[in-house]
Design a protein around this motif. Structure first.
Motif, short mmCIF file in Angstrom:
data_model
loop_
_atom_site.label_atom_id
_atom_site.label_comp_id
_atom_site.label_asym_id
_atom_site.label_seq_id
_atom_site.Cartn_x
_atom_site.Cartn_y
_atom_site.Cartn_z
N SER A 221 0.73 -1.33 0.49
CA SER A 221 0.16 -0.29 0.34
C SER A 221 0.66 1.20 0.13
N ALA A 222 2.07 1.44 -0.21
CA ALA A 222 2.96 2.62 0.27
C ALA A 222 4.33 1.98 -0.88
N ASP A 223 5.14 2.60 -0.93
CA ASP A 223 6.33 2.81 -1.55
C ASP A 223 7.38 2.42 -0.64
N GLN A 224 7.34 0.89 0.18
CA GLN A 224 8.15 1.06 1.02
C GLN A 224 7.78 -0.23 1.86
N SER A 225 9.04 -0.94 2.35
CA SER A 225 8.84 -1.75 3.10
C SER A 225 9.31 -2.30 3.79
N LEU A 226 8.90 -3.17 4.67
CA LEU A 226 9.19 -2.71 6.96
C LEU A 226 10.25 -3.89 6.83
N PHE A 227 10.63 -3.39 8.22
CA PHE A 227 11.55 -4.15 9.13
C PHE A 227 13.09 -4.06 7.65
N ASP A 228 12.50 -2.85 7.94
CA ASP A 228 14.11 -1.43 7.51
C ASP A 228 14.83 -1.85 9.15
N GLN A 229 16.30 -1.25 8.69
CA GLN A 229 16.98 -1.14 9.01
C GLN A 229 17.48 0.19 9.39
N ASP A 230 18.08 1.54 10.55
CA ASP A 230 18.43 2.48 10.17
C ASP A 230 18.83 3.12 11.85
N ARG A 231 19.92 2.23 11.82
CA ARG A 231 19.99 2.31 13.25
C ARG A 231 21.86 2.60 13.91
N MET A 232 22.35 3.49 14.32
CA MET A 232 23.65 3.54 15.34
C MET A 232 23.82 4.06 15.85
N ALA A 233 25.56 3.04 16.70
CA ALA A 233 25.46 3.18 17.56
C ALA A 233 27.09 3.27 18.19
N LEU A 234 27.23 4.40 19.11
CA LEU A 234 28.69 4.33 19.24
C LEU A 234 28.87 4.51 20.47
N SER A 235 30.02 3.37 20.96
CA SER A 235 30.36 3.32 22.35
C SER A 235 32.13 3.50 22.51
N SER A 236 31.91 4.66 23.62
CA SER A 236 33.78 4.39 24.16
C SER A 236 33.59 4.27 25.70
#
Length: 844
Positions: A221-236
């Motif tokens: 129903s939309a120009d997209q897919s689900l279970f996408d990923q867009d994440r960033m993690a940084l540790s120090s």
């Protein structure tokens, strides 16, 4: 209803038979490989807040090290469920999974509820369930502690605890590592880590983890897919060895997630639910049942049909912790001070699971309601400060080891928002079949316009203070007694404001459109709640949904305090050399424990047929009785650990959907469901068969409600509904997993083919008093096969290829059924077959 005592006896009886059969299967091939010198490594855990060997620790604990995580390509915490028995990351109405151990957890992301499983990052408690989705960034180990951990850990560990520890910096050498991956569905990943010695006494580690993917579940129903990923993690992490006795450990963590929400395949249930009788506007058509059936038919093709804007998952996590370790007064001392912040929170679920603008709930739905009213509010923020002091010592010629300390946490949740948006900015319509107990019944071909938006704004302040102590006494060379006690006091306060449409003004705004379209000719008046006088279908569809003026009720304020003692008593037996020789074992330890867990109650708004007020829900309490043993055998090439448990679970906190105080309102509230008994068993097996290795686990969890009487708004008014025959929610009865690997020492390097198998039993996803009447409130069992081929070219360089879901069979991993109000069950599909490659490089 099944007798819980009988179930416990049955579970206990099955363990010896299962143990003998597994031992026989595992040991026969080992004798054929007896010339091999490979041995299982000793695993060190901190399940009792001190470093101990896994096989000497009388707690059911799974430990997964960094090597195993890398070898299996695991970078998300939720994938650990396939490696630890009785652990589930359940998908419900938001993308952030709810964590359960042995059937105990919390599936709602409502901020009034604490998670049932404690998550700790380098010893720091992560307070909110929707912030527990942590990437495995620079992880040294993940420990899964099963059963209530009510004595030695921070708070609310009623089901268990998950300890995530990052790698410690070291001062002797520089190290740099990189891992790059690519796969189907636009999957891209990058992991970088570095160890940087600064001086002989100071070192730092830095790590970055970035993931991107387009999503594996197509939304038609939309120009997209689900279970996408867009994440960033940084540790120090920086460690300064100040002197021979003291070290200073500073840890910082930042993660950012900005993704679409969970995919749903809708399954239609209750045609009498008021929202199934609606006429909807816009894309997806007017009929919720037809749209739901369309969604259901897409499941076989790993596709869904959903409203694009109704499901999002975005949150930023920030953490800073200072840990001091040293020696003082003959004791090992540890102080952990932390500050954590969550912001940029946009989390909502598409509760109807269709292309229709049906029902959206959650924080982001609240922002949609505000935008639809022409209003705005500052974004929600959550912050937590914690301080813990812990002391370890020994006495009586080292026959007594003890731990004691204090813990404090202050959590503030500001500008928390929760909303319900139904239809086109709240505008739907119902026909004569839905006009029950209404002052107006529309004639044929006419409908009643309905305005059904709602919003709740709240501030919360939670304070926890605790003192704890535990001691282990070696009564003899083979027997140890452990006694522990924690006293916890929780203070909860809240201010809540409920927002509803100004129904009269909304009617004026609808009527202001008369004459703007030839179909809009009939004025409407406010009949009751959010329901208006009849208009033709043509006029209803011709409306432009206006801004929804909101009115706010006076603030509801409340505060309360809870306190609880949570004791623990454990007796464990360690076999001595003579017995080990007689049994042909390398080590054997058996234990029996009785422990108590406590999760704070709280305050929530409850709407009845006559009023809305703040109501208190009570703490959950679990009394756990457990037997277990751990053994190593065959020259430390076989490890087998077993636990049998029964838990008395009282005052279950449940988040339920129900009809509100109006005909159009959808209300989520929190109450206490009564009592349950949860019993079961679990085992873990690791075997080295020459160049073959086998890692297996299995868990059996059987939950039965003893009492489940909870008042709820029904179609016939407020009533006490007995739900004691209902299935235990969100927890599969049987789970099992196996990892097979073979080390081929080829002329071109080490080549390791791996096969991973995982099975999950069926899961009940119902939420309300009608869900148990429908078969599709239960999702079916499923099994997964994942394959991986790893090539270690040399000590520095490696390549891996993987295929997940080899069979490419469709399956469901969770969901939520809101039967009485929305009338549908939403099921979260699993991912289709996915292939990819990874390249790793390490420099020293």
């Amino acid at each position: 209803m099944k007798n819980p005592a009988f179930a416990a006896v049955r579970a206990a009886a099955l363990v010896p038979a299962a143990s003998l059969s597994l031992l026989s299967m595992a040991t026969m091939p080992v004798f054929a490989q007896s010339s091999s010198s490979a041995m299982l490594e000793e695993v060190v855990v901190t399940a009792r807040r001190r470093e101990e060997s896994l096989q000497d620790t009388p707690i059911a604990v799974s430990a997964i090290g960094s090597d195993m995580l890398d070898n299996l390509g695991i970078s998300d915490i939720e994938d650990v469920e396939r490696l630890a028995p009785s652990l589930q990351f359940s998908q419900t109405n938001y993308k952030a999974p709810a964590v359960f151990i042995r059937g105990i957890g919390q599936r709602s992301g409502n901020p009034v509820l604490d998670p049932g499983v404690g998550m700790y990052l380098n010893g720091v408690y992560v307070p909110r369930s929707d912030a527990q989705l942590l990437d495995a960034v620079d992880v040294a180990s993940i420990q899964v502690l099963r059963g209530p951990q009510g004595t030695l850990f921070g708070k609310n560990n009623i089901g268990g605890a998950i300890l995530v520890d990052s790698k410690k910096p070291f001062t002797d050498t520089f190290e740099f590592g990189a891992r790059v991956g690519a796969g189907d569905f636009g999957d891209k990943s990058l992991k970088l880590d570095a160890n940087v010695p600064l001086t002989d006494a100071l070192a730092m580690r830095l790590a970055l983890n970035v993931k991107r993917s387009d999503g594996s579940i197509e939304n038609v129903s939309a120009d997209q897919s689900l279970f996408d990923q867009d994440r960033m993690a940084l540790s120090s992490r920086v460690i300064w060895y100040a002197d021979n006795d003291w070290e200073v450990d500073i840890f910082g963590f930042l993660s950012r997630i900005d993704e679409r929400g969970s995919p749903y395949n809708c399954a239609f249930q209750n045609g009498d639910a008021i929202l199934t009788k609606g006429y909807y506007r816009g894309q997806g058509g007017p009929d919720l049942e037809a749209a739901c059936n369309e969604s259901s038919a897409l499941a076989e093709d790993f596709k869904v049909s959903q409203t694009a804007e109704d499901a999002v998952y975005a949150i930023d996590n920030h953490m800073l912790a200072l840990t001091l370790r040293g020696a003082l007064w003959g004791l090992d001392v540890e102080s952990i001070t932390s500050y954590a912040l969550q912001d940029n929170i946009r989390i909502s679920g598409d509760s109807d699971g269709t292309a229709i603008r049906g029902v959206a709930v959650g924080p982001d739905a609240g922002y949609q309601v505000l935008r639809g009213a022409g209003e705005s509010i500052a974004g929600a923020t959550r912050d937590q400060f914690t301080q813990e002091f812990k002391f370890n010592g020994m006495a009586w010629n080292d026959n007594l080891t003890y731990t004691f300390g204090v813990f404090f946490a202050q959590e503030n949740l500001d500008n928390s928002i929760d909303g319900t948006e139904v239809g086109d900015n709240g505008l739907v319509a119902v026909g004569s079949d839905a006009a029950v107990n209404l002052p107006v019944t529309p004639p044929d071909a006419m409908v009643l316009p309905v305005q059904a938006n709602a919003i709740a704004l709240a501030d919360y302040e939670n304070q926890t203070a605790a003192v704890f102590a535990q001691g282990s006494w070696d009564m003899s060379e083979s027997t140890q007694l452990t006694l522990g006690l924690r006293y916890t006091e929780e203070q909860r306060s809240t201010v809540q404001i409920q927002g509803t449409p100004d129904y009269e003004e909304y009617a004026n705004r609808l009527n202001a459109q008369i004459g703007s379209n030839p179909a809009i000719v009939q004025p409407v008046t406010h009949a009751m709640d959010g329901i208006y006088s009849p208009v033709s279908l043509q006029q209803y569809y011709a409306y432009r949904a206006p801004e929804v003026p909101l009115t706010y009720a006076p603030a509801l304020k409340g505060d309360t305090t809870f306190a609880e003692f949570t004791p623990n008593i454990t007796v464990n037996y360690v076999a001595q050399e003579e017995m080990l020789e007689a049994l042909n074992l390398d080590s054997f330890m058996a234990y029996a424990t009785v422990s108590k867990g406590f999760k704070s109650g709280g305050l929530d708004v409850r709407s009845t047929q006559t009023e809305s007020n703040i109501q208190q829900f009570e703490p959950e309490v679990v009394l756990n009785k457990e037997l277990g043993f751990k053994l190593d055998a065959l020259d430390q090439r076989l490890r087998f650990n077993v636990a049998v448990f029964q838990m008395d679970y009282t005052n279950l906190q449940v988040a339920l959907y129900e009809r509100g105080s109006t005909q159009t309102e959808v209300v989520q509230f929190t109450g206490n469901a009564g009592e349950a008994v949860v019993d079961g068993f679990e085992f873990e097996l690791t075997a080295l068969l020459g160049d073959f290795s086998v890692t297996a686990n299995a868990g059996y969890t059987d939950g039965d409600f003893v009492e489940y009487d909870l008042g709820t708004n029904t179609a016939d008014g407020f009533a006490i509904v007995d739900r004691s025959n209902e299935a235990f929610p969100q927890v599969p009865q049987n789970v099992r997993g196996v990892v097979l690997a073979y080390d081929w020492h080829s002329p071109v390097g080490l080549i390791v083919p791996q096969l991973q198998y995982y099975y999950s039993d069926r899961i009940f996803i119902g939420t309300d008093y009608l869900s148990g009447e429908y078969d599709n409130s239960t999702i079916g069992q499923y099994e997964l096969y994942n394959a991986r081929l790893r090539w270690e070219i040399n000590d520095r360089m490696g390549v891996a290829a993987y295929v997940d879901n080899l069979k490419n069979d469709p399956y469901f991993v969770g969901g939520i059924a809101v039967t009485s109000v929305i009338g549908v069950a939403n099921r979260v599909p699993g991912t289709p077959r996915e292939m990819g490659v990874e390249f790793s490089y390490k420099f020293q």
